[in-house]
Structure formats: structure tokens, C-alpha cells
Design an enzyme around this catalytic site. Structure first.
Site, PDB file in Angstrom:
ATOM      1  N   LYS A  54       0.838  -1.202   0.000  1.00  0.00           N
ATOM      2  CA  LYS A  54       0.000   0.000   0.000  1.00  0.00           C
ATOM      3  C   LYS A  54       0.875   1.256   0.000  1.00  0.00           C
ATOM      4  CE  LYS A  54      -3.827  -2.421   2.156  1.00  0.00           C
ATOM      5  NZ  LYS A  54      -4.545  -2.816   3.358  1.00  0.00           N
ATOM      6  N   GLN A  98      -4.550  -1.261   9.593  1.00  0.00           N
ATOM      7  CA  GLN A  98      -4.447  -2.604   8.994  1.00  0.00           C
ATOM      8  C   GLN A  98      -5.045  -3.652   9.937  1.00  0.00           C
ATOM      9  OE1 GLN A  98      -3.234  -3.317   5.809  1.00  0.00           O
ATOM     10  NE2 GLN A  98      -4.067  -5.335   6.254  1.00  0.00           N
ATOM     11  N   ASP A 121     -10.921   3.012   4.209  1.00  0.00           N
ATOM     12  CA  ASP A 121     -11.259   1.587   4.109  1.00  0.00           C
ATOM     13  C   ASP A 121     -12.768   1.390   4.037  1.00  0.00           C
ATOM     14  OD1 ASP A 121      -9.254  -0.252   3.814  1.00  0.00           O
ATOM     15  OD2 ASP A 121      -8.710  -0.288   5.936  1.00  0.00           O
TER      16      ASP A 121
END
Ligand code: NAP
Length: 282
Positions: A54, A98, A121
Site C-alpha cells: 500500500k 491494517q 477503508d
């Protein structure tokens, strides 16, 4: 005839080229780069790979990344404090925590701490609710990528029968909502579903997010179907999908490979969400 491969890498490259142009335009007009903060708590090896990918993708597209690696045994209040600081930071447009978090953390509580405006997200309840209501929102990246991959086949989604296997909050449920918004007729399957093969064999579009290596076999697929394999199952350092590829390729019309299908698109949608958040955050 073998199924056509839906090339997630190629589609990603095309979309990322546009994201790079948009990121450069953002930088010229605002005098700063769009920024993504990535938080990795603990030392899960798969998460380390995802976070590295990422961060690299941000760099390639002209998005500034800020990486934080709090120890996995730090108190939850410290992690939430870090998130609150990033919520207030004008140079940070997106915040990604994460998952999975190390044991002992309350994931919903941590995700709730992320400002919905920076929730790239798309996991915050506010974004999930807006997705369900059909309002503009930051939508979860993996299912957004799934829909883009389906559209890239050129086949219309409207009126098609779509079957999603899996009902997680991050993949299955939002994928079903997005396909419904595209006017597919959607069935969601899960571990208590009866006679799963009968349902999957009725699917013009089959999205598989089970988390079990090669779970879907060729005889569970309708001839000519579009098959999107979300699964990422690591075994002895090798990545396997949730679909038995060789069998499926002999039946499906279009299919995503693993790796090289949904994975790259997830990161691409993350970059897209970061820019979207940046445009709104100013
Ligand atoms: P998850 O939270 O474990 O959900 C799995 C779903 O599969 C659950 O809804 C479960 O049903 C269902 N299921 C399990 N066994 C089943 C069975 N025998 N028949 C029918 N349904 C069954 O997993 P997830 O987070 O959605 O992830 C799914 C897969 O996608 C994993 O391999 C993950 O690594 C991968 N993934 C990939 C990406 C990417 O970027 N490519 C992103 C996210 C996830 P119940 O609800 O009844 O338990």
C-alpha cells in the site's frame, strides 16, 4: 472454450494512471500532496506485506504516505490516541488501520475512532450505513474493486443473477449491496446456506469470499458465468484463491486469477478513496 482472464493488474494500472494525474492536479491546486496514514500494530507477516504494498502504491501515484508501527502490546488507548491525532492532522486525508489487530484490541472500537471523512477503508458505521442507503460515501475497497472487475468484462450487471459467497462486513455484505445498486438480483450465501452448489450454479455472476482454499469447484459454476475470486489463502508461501482455477476456467466465461485479480484492485480503490477524501477535506 477457456474462460477469459479478468486481469486485475492491467485494470489497476489503467486506473492508477488516472489516479496519478488526479493526484498531481490535487498537489498543484492545494500546494500539498494528498496524504494517507497507514497504521500497522503488531507483527503479522501477511499484514506487513499488505502495508508495504500500500505504501509503495501511494509513492507510485504521488500520494504521500505516513506509516505508524505501534507495538502490538501497547494499550488500546494509545492506538486510539494516535488515530485521534491523525483525525486532526490537515496533511492526512485518509487513515487506514491494517486488520487484523493483535489480540486484546476491540476492532469495532478502534475503527469507530477513525473520522468517517478519513475512513478510506470504508469500515466506519457511518460509511457502511450510507452505502446501504445509496448515499455518497467512502465505500470499502475490496468490493469496489470487485464491481470494477465485473464491469471491465463489458457484460452488463443489470438484471443478472449474482451470488455472493460470504457475508463479512468488509467483503461479502458490501459486495452484495453494491451489486444490488447495479440492479443485479443478489443472493448472499454463508456457512449455514443449504444446497450451496444449486445456488452457485444459478449465478451469472459469482463472487467468492469464503477464505477457504479452492472451495468452489468447476461443477459449482454456471457455464459462461463471471467468477470473481476474492480469496487469499497462503499455504507454504504460495497464494491460493477460493476457487479451483483450472476447473473453473473450463466452465466460466470470465474469471479473475489469484494472484493478480482482486488483490491489486483493492489497493487501487484505496488510492482512489484517499484522493476522494482529500478533495473533500480540502
Ligand atoms: P471472513 O470474515 O472469514 O468471512 C468468510 C465468509 O465465508 C463468512 O461469511 C462465512 O459464513 C462464509 N463461509 C465459511 N464457510 C462457508 C461454507 N462452507 N459455505 C458457505 N459460506 C461459508 O472472510 P473475509 O474477510 O470476508 O475474507 C474472505 C476471503 O477474502 C479471505 O480469503 C480473505 O483473505 C480474502 N480477502 C481478500 C482481499 C483482497 O484484497 N483480495 C481483501 C479482503 C479479504 P458465516 O458468516 O456463516 O461464518
Amino acid at each position: 472454450m477457456k474462460a477469459k482472464l479478468i486481469d486485475g493488474k492491467a485494470l489497476s494500472a489503467k486506473i492508477r494512471a488516472q489516479i496519478s494525474l488526479d493526484a498531481a492536479r490535487f498537489e498543484r491546486s492545494r500546494g500539498r500532496k494528498a496524504g494517507l496514514a497507514v497504521i500497522l500494530s503488531g507483527d503479522d507477516p501477511a499484514s506487513q506485506i499488505y502495508v508495504r504494498n500500500k505504501i509503495a502504491a501511494c509513492g507510485e501515484c504521488g500520494i504521500k504516505s505516513f506509516a505508524y508501527y505501534p507495538p502490538g502490546d501497547a494499550p488500546e488507548s494509545e492506538l486510539i490516541g494516535l488515530i485521534e491525532g491523525l483525525n486532526a492532522d490537515k496533511n492526512v486525508d485518509g487513515i487506514l488501520v491494517q486488520l487484523p489487530l493483535p489480540r486484546g484490541f476491540c476492532e469495532p472500537r478502534v475503527l469507530k475512532a477513525v473520522s468517517p471523512q478519513k475512513d478510506v477503508d470504508g469500515f466506519h458505521a457511518e460509511n457502511a450505513g450510507n452505502l446501504l442507503l445509496g448515499n455518497d460515501c467512502l465505500a470499502p475497497c475490496t468490493p469496489s474493486g470487485v464491481v470494477e472487475l465485473i464491469k471491465s468484462t463489458g457484460e452488463p450487471i443489470e438484471g443478472k443473477r449474482a451470488v455472493v459467497i460470504g457475508r463479512s462486513n468488509i467483503v461479502g455484505k458490501p459486495a452484495a449491496v453494491m451489486l444490488l445498486a447495479e440492479n443485479a438480483t443478489v443472493t448472499v450465501c454463508h456457512s449455514r446456506t443449504r444446497d450451496l452448489p444449486a445456488l452457485t450454479r444459478s449465478a451469472d455472476i459469482l463472487v467468492v469470499a469464503v477464505g477457504k482454499k479452492e472451495f468452489v469447484r468447476g461443477d459449482m459454476i454456471k457455464p459462461g458465468a463471471i467468477v470473481i475470486d476474492v480469496g487469499m489463502n497462503r499455504e507454504n508461501g504460495k497464494l491460493y484463491g477460493d476457487v479451483e482455477f483450472a476447473e473453473a476456467q473450463n466452465v466460466a466465461g470470465h474469471i479473475t486469477p489469484v494472484p493478480g485479480g482482486v488483490g491489486p484492485m483493492t489497493i487501487t480503490m484505496l488510492l482512489k478513496n484517499t484522493l476522494k477524501a482529500a478533495e473533500k477535506n480540502g
